[in-house]
Design a protein around this motif. Structure first.
Motif, PDB file in Angstrom:
ATOM      1  N   MET A  17      65.386 -86.212  77.113  1.00 17.30           N
ATOM      2  CA  MET A  17      65.231 -87.654  77.050  1.00 17.30           C
ATOM      3  C   MET A  17      65.183 -88.103  75.596  1.00 17.30           C
ATOM      4  N   GLY A  18      65.550 -89.346  75.383  1.00 21.00           N
ATOM      5  CA  GLY A  18      65.450 -89.952  74.062  1.00 21.00           C
ATOM      6  C   GLY A  18      64.743 -91.280  74.154  1.00 21.00           C
ATOM      7  N   SER A  19      64.095 -91.679  73.073  1.00 22.23           N
ATOM      8  CA  SER A  19      63.351 -92.928  73.026  1.00 22.23           C
ATOM      9  C   SER A  19      63.933 -93.812  71.924  1.00 22.23           C
TER      10      SER A  19
ATOM     11  N   LEU B 214      56.147 -86.822  59.020  1.00 30.89           N
ATOM     12  CA  LEU B 214      56.506 -86.021  60.192  1.00 30.89           C
ATOM     13  C   LEU B 214      57.302 -84.795  59.752  1.00 30.89           C
ATOM     14  N   LYS B 215      56.624 -83.827  59.176  1.00 31.14           N
ATOM     15  CA  LYS B 215      57.284 -82.706  58.513  1.00 31.14           C
ATOM     16  C   LYS B 215      57.924 -81.719  59.483  1.00 31.14           C
ATOM     17  N   TYR B 216      57.568 -81.788  60.787  1.00 27.98           N
ATOM     18  CA  TYR B 216      58.166 -80.878  61.761  1.00 27.98           C
ATOM     19  C   TYR B 216      59.363 -81.511  62.469  1.00 27.98           C
ATOM     20  N   SER B 217      59.673 -82.732  62.140  1.00 23.46           N
ATOM     21  CA  SER B 217      60.776 -83.464  62.760  1.00 23.46           C
ATOM     22  C   SER B 217      61.981 -83.498  61.836  1.00 23.46           C
ATOM     23  N   ASN B 218      63.171 -83.311  62.420  1.00 27.81           N
ATOM     24  CA  ASN B 218      64.397 -83.542  61.649  1.00 27.81           C
ATOM     25  C   ASN B 218      64.595 -85.052  61.549  1.00 27.81           C
ATOM     26  N   ARG B 219      64.522 -85.593  60.332  1.00 35.41           N
ATOM     27  CA  ARG B 219      64.536 -87.049  60.143  1.00 35.41           C
ATOM     28  C   ARG B 219      65.753 -87.483  59.334  1.00 35.41           C
ATOM     29  N   TYR B 220      66.298 -88.613  59.756  1.00 30.21           N
ATOM     30  CA  TYR B 220      67.485 -89.155  59.094  1.00 30.21           C
ATOM     31  C   TYR B 220      67.302 -90.659  58.927  1.00 30.21           C
ATOM     32  N   LYS B 221      67.764 -91.176  57.804  1.00 31.03           N
ATOM     33  CA  LYS B 221      67.697 -92.612  57.535  1.00 31.03           C
ATOM     34  C   LYS B 221      69.093 -93.142  57.246  1.00 31.03           C
ATOM     35  N   ILE B 222      69.389 -94.299  57.842  1.00 27.43           N
ATOM     36  CA  ILE B 222      70.621 -95.020  57.554  1.00 27.43           C
ATOM     37  C   ILE B 222      70.237 -96.455  57.228  1.00 27.43           C
ATOM     38  N   SER B 223      70.640 -96.947  56.069  1.00 25.98           N
ATOM     39  CA  SER B 223      70.269 -98.305  55.676  1.00 25.98           C
ATOM     40  C   SER B 223      71.508 -99.165  55.495  1.00 25.98           C
ATOM     41  N   TYR B 224      71.329-100.466  55.745  1.00 27.36           N
ATOM     42  CA  TYR B 224      72.401-101.441  55.599  1.00 27.36           C
ATOM     43  C   TYR B 224      71.951-102.543  54.643  1.00 27.36           C
ATOM     44  N   THR B 225      72.859-102.962  53.804  1.00 24.00           N
ATOM     45  CA  THR B 225      72.611-104.117  52.947  1.00 24.00           C
ATOM     46  C   THR B 225      73.331-105.332  53.521  1.00 24.00           C
ATOM     47  N   ASN B 226      72.871-106.501  53.133  1.00 23.51           N
ATOM     48  CA  ASN B 226      73.486-107.757  53.581  1.00 23.51           C
ATOM     49  C   ASN B 226      73.549-107.858  55.102  1.00 23.51           C
ATOM     50  N   ALA B 227      72.516-107.367  55.764  1.00 20.35           N
ATOM     51  CA  ALA B 227      72.436-107.446  57.227  1.00 20.35           C
ATOM     52  C   ALA B 227      71.241-108.306  57.612  1.00 20.35           C
TER      53      ALA B 227
ATOM     54  N   ALA C 293      57.229 -90.866  72.324  1.00 15.28           N
ATOM     55  CA  ALA C 293      57.678 -89.533  71.929  1.00 15.28           C
ATOM     56  C   ALA C 293      56.509 -88.623  71.570  1.00 15.28           C
ATOM     57  N   LEU C 294      55.464 -89.178  70.974  1.00 13.43           N
ATOM     58  CA  LEU C 294      54.278 -88.399  70.630  1.00 13.43           C
ATOM     59  C   LEU C 294      53.531 -87.922  71.866  1.00 13.43           C
ATOM     60  N   MET C 295      53.737 -88.622  72.989  1.00 17.58           N
ATOM     61  CA  MET C 295      53.033 -88.299  74.230  1.00 17.58           C
ATOM     62  C   MET C 295      53.860 -87.421  75.156  1.00 17.58           C
ATOM     63  N   ASN C 296      55.166 -87.281  74.907  1.00 16.85           N
ATOM     64  CA  ASN C 296      56.027 -86.605  75.866  1.00 16.85           C
ATOM     65  C   ASN C 296      56.948 -85.605  75.154  1.00 16.85           C
ATOM     66  N   PRO C 297      56.712 -84.308  75.321  1.00 17.71           N
ATOM     67  CA  PRO C 297      57.529 -83.302  74.624  1.00 17.71           C
ATOM     68  C   PRO C 297      58.963 -83.227  75.139  1.00 17.71           C
ATOM     69  N   ASN C 298      59.264 -83.831  76.299  1.00 23.59           N
ATOM     70  CA  ASN C 298      60.630 -83.820  76.810  1.00 23.59           C
ATOM     71  C   ASN C 298      61.519 -84.837  76.098  1.00 23.59           C
ATOM     72  N   ILE C 299      60.912 -85.680  75.268  1.00 26.77           N
ATOM     73  CA  ILE C 299      61.700 -86.591  74.440  1.00 26.77           C
ATOM     74  C   ILE C 299      62.143 -85.821  73.202  1.00 26.77           C
ATOM     75  N   LYS C 300      63.447 -85.584  73.117  1.00 31.40           N
ATOM     76  CA  LYS C 300      63.981 -84.720  72.076  1.00 31.40           C
ATOM     77  C   LYS C 300      64.457 -85.495  70.848  1.00 31.40           C
ATOM     78  N   ALA C 301      64.586 -86.819  70.982  1.00 28.17           N
ATOM     79  CA  ALA C 301      65.081 -87.605  69.844  1.00 28.17           C
ATOM     80  C   ALA C 301      64.527 -89.024  69.925  1.00 28.17           C
ATOM     81  N   VAL C 302      64.279 -89.604  68.757  1.00 32.14           N
ATOM     82  CA  VAL C 302      63.829 -90.993  68.634  1.00 32.14           C
ATOM     83  C   VAL C 302      64.836 -91.731  67.754  1.00 32.14           C
ATOM     84  N   VAL C 303      65.222 -92.922  68.187  1.00 35.32           N
ATOM     85  CA  VAL C 303      66.085 -93.777  67.375  1.00 35.32           C
ATOM     86  C   VAL C 303      65.391 -95.126  67.216  1.00 35.32           C
TER      87      VAL C 303
END
Length: 277
Positions: free
Chosen positions: A173-175, A245-258, A189-199
């Motif tokens: 699952m994803g959140s 969140l050092k145990y999570s694979n984290r990614y950031k995408i930013s937009y300008t003029n949005a 996601a912090l409450m449910n280990p079956n959530i594998k990704a957060v967006v």
């Protein structure tokens, strides 16, 4: 219970509308218009008042797109959409994506996204944000910890109701959370280990003034991956929660003029209709 110890009389339960998009068998189901997402008539008359209150609010919120121009709002509600109603589910099991709306947002916040995800092999579920009380006044959420917790518990209820579906892979699952919904998505996601990704997209969780509330349920042991999509702002941003969140694979995408509305279906509406942004 009242302070005198006597039992409460009357209805204490409250309705929750659960909206679901899913991969379907081609050629099944009935065609829909945008209006079919706003005007939903429940089969059980006990939910009629609640459903009408949601419809009234969604129409009111959608009118903000058009500055109250009746012609433009009618064009929006009459648009054909890609989804079909009551289509036969496709065979197989599909990951579940749990989508949290922005604070007090309309229920039709991002229909193109939900339809797109379903057409690419995901089941998507979302619920309204309304009062935690048993009436249907649609009292809007405040910024309280209890309000956030109630919203997450409501979504857990919705996911449990889907357990009878045979086409959902509940081990994957994803959140997802837009704006204020970003806080709810991380909490779930912090409450449910079956959530594998957060967006999160343009999430309030990146703002300084939300750190205190987020810290009230924060757990740095989260292992789900996190994709944090946001617009760059000159001040008020704080990625403390994201960075800890050092145990999570984290990614950031930013937009300008949005703008904030670019992350929901407002941007599509402005491209289809002569609206000023």
């Amino acid at each position: 219970h009242p302070v005198n110890g006597s039992a409460f009389r009357g209805e204490q339960a409250r309705p929750i509308r659960i909206s679901v998009w899913y991969p379907a068998i081609k050629g099944t189901g009935t065609y829909m218009r945008y209006n079919d997402y706003i005007v939903i008539k429940p089969k059980d008359n006990r939910f009629s008042e609640y459903s009408q209150a949601l419809t009234d609010y969604d129409y009111w919120a959608s009118c903000h797109w058009t500055d109250g121009h009746d012609t433009s709002i009618q064009k929006i509600v009459n648009l054909s959409v890609k989804a079909k109603q009551d289509a036969r589910p496709a065979l197989g099991k599909f990951p579940l994506l749990i989508h949290f709306l922005g604070l007090n947002d309309r229920r039709n916040e991002n229909i193109p996204l939900w339809e797109y995800l379903a057409s690419n092999g995901y089941v998507v579920v979302t619920i309204p944000q309304v009062s935690g009380f048993s009436d249907v006044s649609l009292e809007l959420w405040g910024f309280s910890v209890s309000g956030k917790e109630t919203q997450v518990r409501d979504m857990e209820f919705a996911v449990r109701k889907l357990r009878s579906w045979n086409n959902i892979d509940f081990n994957n699952m994803g959140s997802i959370g837009y704006s204020y919904g970003s806080i709810f998505s991380l909490r779930l996601a912090l409450m449910n280990p079956n959530i594998k990704a957060v967006v999160t997209y343009d999430g309030t969780i990146n703002q300084k003034d939300e750190n205190n509330i987020t810290q009230s349920f924060f757990n740095p042991s989260l292992k789900a991956a996190w994709l944090n999509i946001y617009r760059k702002k000159s001040d008020g941003m704080d990625f403390k929660v994201f960075e800890e969140l050092k145990y999570s694979n984290r990614y950031k995408i930013s937009y300008t003029n949005a703008s904030h509305g670019d992350f929901e279906d407002f941007a599509i509406a402005t491209s289809l209709l002569p609206l000023q942004v």
